[in-house]
Design an enzyme around this catalytic site. Sequence first.
Site, PDB file in Angstrom:
ATOM      1  N   HIS A  60       0.806  -1.219   0.000  1.00  0.00           N
ATOM      2  CA  HIS A  60       0.000   0.000   0.000  1.00  0.00           C
ATOM      3  C   HIS A  60       0.839   1.269   0.000  1.00  0.00           C
ATOM      4  O   HIS A  60       0.289   2.362   0.074  1.00  0.00           O
ATOM      5  CB  HIS A  60      -0.927   0.013   1.211  1.00  0.00           C
ATOM      6  N   GLU A 128      -7.803  -4.391  -3.043  1.00  0.00           N
ATOM      7  CA  GLU A 128      -8.078  -5.146  -1.814  1.00  0.00           C
ATOM      8  C   GLU A 128      -9.475  -4.731  -1.347  1.00  0.00           C
ATOM      9  O   GLU A 128      -9.643  -3.823  -0.553  1.00  0.00           O
ATOM     10  CB  GLU A 128      -7.020  -4.881  -0.750  1.00  0.00           C
ATOM     11  N   ASP A 273       2.784  -6.128   2.286  1.00  0.00           N
ATOM     12  CA  ASP A 273       1.594  -5.428   2.788  1.00  0.00           C
ATOM     13  C   ASP A 273       2.024  -4.123   3.454  1.00  0.00           C
ATOM     14  O   ASP A 273       1.432  -3.671   4.440  1.00  0.00           O
ATOM     15  CB  ASP A 273       0.807  -6.308   3.766  1.00  0.00           C
ATOM     16  N   ALA A 308      -2.464  -2.819  10.976  1.00  0.00           N
ATOM     17  CA  ALA A 308      -2.828  -2.193   9.703  1.00  0.00           C
ATOM     18  C   ALA A 308      -1.631  -2.203   8.757  1.00  0.00           C
ATOM     19  O   ALA A 308      -0.867  -1.251   8.678  1.00  0.00           O
ATOM     20  CB  ALA A 308      -3.303  -0.764   9.940  1.00  0.00           C
TER      21      ALA A 308
END
Length: 385
Positions: A60, A128, A273, A308
Amino acid sequence: MKTLIKNVSVYHNHRFEPLELLLENGKISRMGDCQGEACDEVIDGEGKRVAPGFFDIHTHGAVGVDVNGADAEGFEKICRFFASQGTTSWLCSVLTDTEEHTMHAIRMYKEWKKLKHRGAELVGIHLEGPFLCPAYKGAMPEHLLKKPDMKLLKAYQEEAEGEVRYITVSPEVEGIVDFIPYIKSLGIQVAIGHSGAGYETARKAIRNGALGATHTGNAMKLLHQHFPAIWGAVLEDDDVYCEIICDGRHLHPGTVRFIIKIKGLNRVVAVTDSIMAAGLPDGSYKLGVNDVVVVDGDAKLASDGTRAGSTLTTGMALKNLLKFTGRSLAELIPMLTENPARLIGVYDRVGSIEPGKDADLVFLDEDCQVVRTLVKGKVCYTKDR
């Protein structure tokens, strides 16, 4: 432009061999004894090992840039940082967001393609969501999750000019399993995750074409002896590729070994991630619409402490895999190269070192530290001596 790479040990046929490489116009043109060739440039590898460039299919962002809010220059900034970590190809993972912001991210990806590049290649988009289960949403904003909307997905793919390459869906979301063949017909590979799906529902998703499992073991109902659930289904199936986040937080090292032992070395994909905090100190950051706080490198939602994403890089993922498993470098390299390329359907041009493929290469020293990265034959990173 011809470049000769000499005095290296090249990863080929799943082992390191003393080979020379001849690169021409961004491609690998020859392997073996190439010193008879007239070349414009010679790179002396000084005994280093050369592997295919790493391919991160789930990230991300990094270095202060969040994919959902990035502009073209922001994407390029990520590309250049990723090259320093050995990554030569990546998918930008768009976290579930509004239609407007998702379309913006797609448009900025297209704007990035117009720039002059000097880093890793951004080869497409990973969505996602938004067709995910609220109970296993993880860092996904629940109010933006949707029931299957193929008109919307087709609009995203048309805006991306066919370069949405990967999507994560939850099998238990009403109707999504039956839409998997259609999603694949759009040219999008399907992964299942963020899910509490039962075993049979997950198995049906796999039979209908789902080939990936998003960050296996995280935001996913776990294996029970009487109810194998989605985790049991993806571990059992011989064809499914399982993403794993090897930062030592998302998965215990024993769990990493367990997944590799069950799936085999050819069906595990190491992903980062990572979020915009990767490559930066602890502090406050964003992940899509979320506020995230990073303490000791661990990223969590400011609202409730849910993990996260990560601050992991591919270079560190490789070192962690070596530490966690005790396996050899030659065994582990496919998890960062060949396997993701096969899953996404681009193995014809990246993921291994072969004549005719892109000259995407990473040089590793004796400590498996990235010391040089080439993307399409161009040196994009060299470690300071």
